[in-house]
Design a protein around this motif. Structure first.
Motif, PDB file in Angstrom:
ATOM      1  N   LEU A  57       0.819  -1.208   0.000  1.00 35.49           N
ATOM      2  CA  LEU A  57       0.000   0.000   0.000  1.00 35.49           C
ATOM      3  C   LEU A  57       0.851   1.256   0.000  1.00 35.49           C
ATOM      4  N   THR A  58       0.303   2.337  -0.595  1.00 34.08           N
ATOM      5  CA  THR A  58       0.924   3.641  -0.426  1.00 34.08           C
ATOM      6  C   THR A  58       0.762   4.061   1.041  1.00 34.08           C
ATOM      7  N   PRO A  59       1.599   4.973   1.524  1.00 36.94           N
ATOM      8  CA  PRO A  59       1.430   5.423   2.916  1.00 36.94           C
ATOM      9  C   PRO A  59       0.030   5.955   3.186  1.00 36.94           C
ATOM     10  N   GLY A  60      -0.532   6.689   2.205  1.00 39.84           N
ATOM     11  CA  GLY A  60      -1.880   7.230   2.387  1.00 39.84           C
ATOM     12  C   GLY A  60      -2.923   6.137   2.498  1.00 39.84           C
ATOM     13  N   CYS A  61      -2.829   5.124   1.646  1.00 39.51           N
ATOM     14  CA  CYS A  61      -3.802   4.029   1.694  1.00 39.51           C
ATOM     15  C   CYS A  61      -3.610   3.177   2.940  1.00 39.51           C
ATOM     16  N   GLN A  62      -2.365   3.018   3.371  1.00 42.46           N
ATOM     17  CA  GLN A  62      -2.126   2.261   4.600  1.00 42.46           C
ATOM     18  C   GLN A  62      -2.846   2.913   5.775  1.00 42.46           C
ATOM     19  N   ALA A  63      -2.713   4.239   5.875  1.00 41.67           N
ATOM     20  CA  ALA A  63      -3.360   4.953   6.983  1.00 41.67           C
ATOM     21  C   ALA A  63      -4.878   4.910   6.853  1.00 41.67           C
ATOM     22  N   LYS A  64      -5.371   5.116   5.633  1.00 44.63           N
ATOM     23  CA  LYS A  64      -6.831   5.163   5.449  1.00 44.63           C
ATOM     24  C   LYS A  64      -7.474   3.819   5.733  1.00 44.63           C
ATOM     25  N   LEU A  65      -6.926   2.748   5.171  1.00 45.59           N
ATOM     26  CA  LEU A  65      -7.552   1.433   5.336  1.00 45.59           C
ATOM     27  C   LEU A  65      -7.357   0.894   6.749  1.00 45.59           C
ATOM     28  N   ASP A  66      -6.230   1.243   7.384  1.00 48.95           N
ATOM     29  CA  ASP A  66      -6.067   0.892   8.803  1.00 48.95           C
ATOM     30  C   ASP A  66      -7.126   1.607   9.634  1.00 48.95           C
ATOM     31  N   GLY A  67      -7.377   2.874   9.293  1.00 51.82           N
ATOM     32  CA  GLY A  67      -8.384   3.639  10.032  1.00 51.82           C
ATOM     33  C   GLY A  67      -9.777   3.052   9.913  1.00 51.82           C
ATOM     34  N   TYR A  68     -10.036   2.390   8.789  1.00 56.52           N
ATOM     35  CA  TYR A  68     -11.335   1.743   8.594  1.00 56.52           C
ATOM     36  C   TYR A  68     -11.315   0.278   9.020  1.00 56.52           C
ATOM     37  N   ASN A  69     -10.166  -0.158   9.545  1.00 59.19           N
ATOM     38  CA  ASN A  69     -10.029  -1.532  10.060  1.00 59.19           C
ATOM     39  C   ASN A  69     -10.376  -2.578   9.001  1.00 59.19           C
ATOM     40  N   LEU A  70      -9.822  -2.383   7.817  1.00 60.34           N
ATOM     41  CA  LEU A  70     -10.070  -3.361   6.752  1.00 60.34           C
ATOM     42  C   LEU A  70      -9.185  -4.585   6.947  1.00 60.34           C
ATOM     43  N   LYS A  71      -9.793  -5.725   7.074  1.00 64.56           N
ATOM     44  CA  LYS A  71      -9.061  -6.994   7.148  1.00 64.56           C
ATOM     45  C   LYS A  71     -10.026  -8.121   6.800  1.00 64.56           C
ATOM     46  N   PRO A  72      -9.507  -9.261   6.355  1.00 58.55           N
ATOM     47  CA  PRO A  72     -10.396 -10.365   6.001  1.00 58.55           C
ATOM     48  C   PRO A  72     -11.159 -10.879   7.221  1.00 58.55           C
ATOM     49  N   GLY A  73     -12.371 -11.334   6.983  1.00 57.24           N
ATOM     50  CA  GLY A  73     -13.168 -11.890   8.074  1.00 57.24           C
ATOM     51  C   GLY A  73     -14.597 -12.115   7.636  1.00 57.24           C
ATOM     52  N   ASP A  74     -15.316 -12.880   8.445  1.00 59.23           N
ATOM     53  CA  ASP A  74     -16.716 -13.172   8.105  1.00 59.23           C
ATOM     54  C   ASP A  74     -17.597 -11.938   8.293  1.00 59.23           C
ATOM     55  N   TYR A  75     -17.192 -11.069   9.219  1.00 57.57           N
ATOM     56  CA  TYR A  75     -17.991  -9.870   9.484  1.00 57.57           C
ATOM     57  C   TYR A  75     -17.082  -8.651   9.459  1.00 57.57           C
ATOM     58  N   TYR A  76     -17.702  -7.516   9.160  1.00 56.84           N
ATOM     59  CA  TYR A  76     -16.959  -6.256   9.167  1.00 56.84           C
ATOM     60  C   TYR A  76     -17.667  -5.271  10.089  1.00 56.84           C
TER      61      TYR A  76
END
Length: 358
Positions: free
Chosen positions: A44-63
């Motif tokens: 990820l770009t630094p900007g996308c790393q921060a943004k997607l971390d902030g939205y807690n994006l990770k694989p899983g059955d629920y979000y």
């Protein structure tokens, strides 16, 4: 040895079949490579790393969206994302943040070599879709008129007043490549398009936006003539304002600022700018550009320009030389190419002459 007509036809047919088989093999190899790339981890770009971390994006059955939790105080379970979904969203974010791959170790793998659809070296989706498609104020409030991709997604397949038809979200993206990037149309099924769609869809879910609703952050609140003090749009006033408010970033002639191959500010004129067919081009029909300027410019001083000032700047910018669109025809395209070649050095020479006068 003289070959019979039948033998010649047989050889030609065999060559044709061999050629087709070769092309089929190349296509199969290409698809296999793309399938393999889709399994690879995304840098990820630094900007996308921060943004997607902030939205807690990770694989899983629920979000569970942290944004919704902060807003409502409740944890709302939503359908989760598979590892493949997450990689598609990550690649989509990379494309929006860094279309040219100037921050990428391998643009071909991380963004499907997205530069094949753009001209010049300054275009990035983030220049219009600010905040990597999700511009928010420091307190986390989505900003009005920032062309939010999440809000655009939930308005997908809606009436488009410029074309007069219903446009799928994928076709809207293709318009960006053709006009805003002055480039080429990707295939609607290209991974590039589907990944940006995945990222936009994720943003809408993370922000809890509802399909079919209109949101103020999706579009631009256009500045019409009736919203000004009716002095009319003025090139000279626009030029003066541009040099006072915009030139420090975009350059005296609007040709953009690039340092060490990194785009610090995009071109708003010249061969690297959007073309005459873009919605960004200010005209009687499209008053998007002054609205964008009022809402988002100058960076760090957003909202400081009056509507008349935004229209004057937009009028000046839109009268600078830039590429013709594919509907303007070859004569207009040739004229624009000539102007882009002649005007920048001519204007610079005149300005230097005046600057050196005793």
């Amino acid at each position: 040895m003289q070959l019979s007509p039948v033998a010649i036809k047989s050889i030609l047919l065999a060559l044709l079949l061999a050629g087709l088989a070769g092309l089929y093999g190349i296509a199969q190899g290409y698809h296999a490579e793309r399938a393999q790339i889709r399994q690879n981890a995304v840098t990820l770009t630094p900007g996308c790393q921060a943004k997607l971390d902030g939205y807690n994006l990770k694989p899983g059955d629920y979000y569970i969206s942290p944004y919704i939790e902060r807003k409502t105080g409740q944890q709302v379970l939503k359908q989760g994302y598979s590892p493949e979904d997450v990689r598609a969203i990550q690649r989509g974010c990379n494309i929006i943040d860094d279309l040219q791959g100037q921050h990428a170790a391998d643009n071909r793998q991380e963004r499907w070599n997205s530069t094949r659809f753009v001209r010049g070296n300054q275009t990035s989706c983030d220049h219009c879709h600010q905040g990597i498609g999700d511009k928010q104020s420091p307190d986390g409030t989505p900003q009005v008129g920032s062309l939010s991709l999440g809000a655009s997604w939930v308005m997908a397949d809606m009436y488009d007043r410029f074309t007069g038809i219903l446009l799928p979200y994928e076709l809207r993206q293709m318009q960006c490549y053709i006009n805003s990037s002055n480039g080429f149309k990707p295939n609607i099924a290209d991974d590039l398009v589907s990944d940006v769609t995945a990222y936009s869809r994720f943003l809408s879910a993370a922000l809890d936006l509802r399909i079919g609703n209109r949101y103020p952050e999706q579009g631009i609140d256009e500045v019409t003539a009736s919203m000004t003090d009716k002095r009319g749009d003025d090139y000279v006033r626009g030029q003066s304002l541009f040099r006072d408010k915009c030139a420090a970033c975009h350059g005296q002639q609007g040709l953009g600022t690039v340092v060490d191959n990194q785009v610090l500010a995009p071109a708003v004129a010249g061969p690297n700018a959007f073309n005459l067919q873009s919605r960004n081009n200010f005209s009687f029909v499209s008053t998007i550009l002054p609205g964008f300027i009022c809402r988002n410019m100058p960076l760090g001083q957003e909202g400081t320009l009056e509507p008349q000032e935004c229209r004057d700047i937009a009028f000046y910018i839109s009268n600078l030389p830039r590429p013709a669109g594919d509907k303007q025809g070859p004569l207009a395209a040739a004229w624009q190419q000539l102007m882009m070649l002649v005007m920048p050095p001519l204007v610079a020479a005149v300005e230097n002459l005046h600057a050196n006068k005793p």
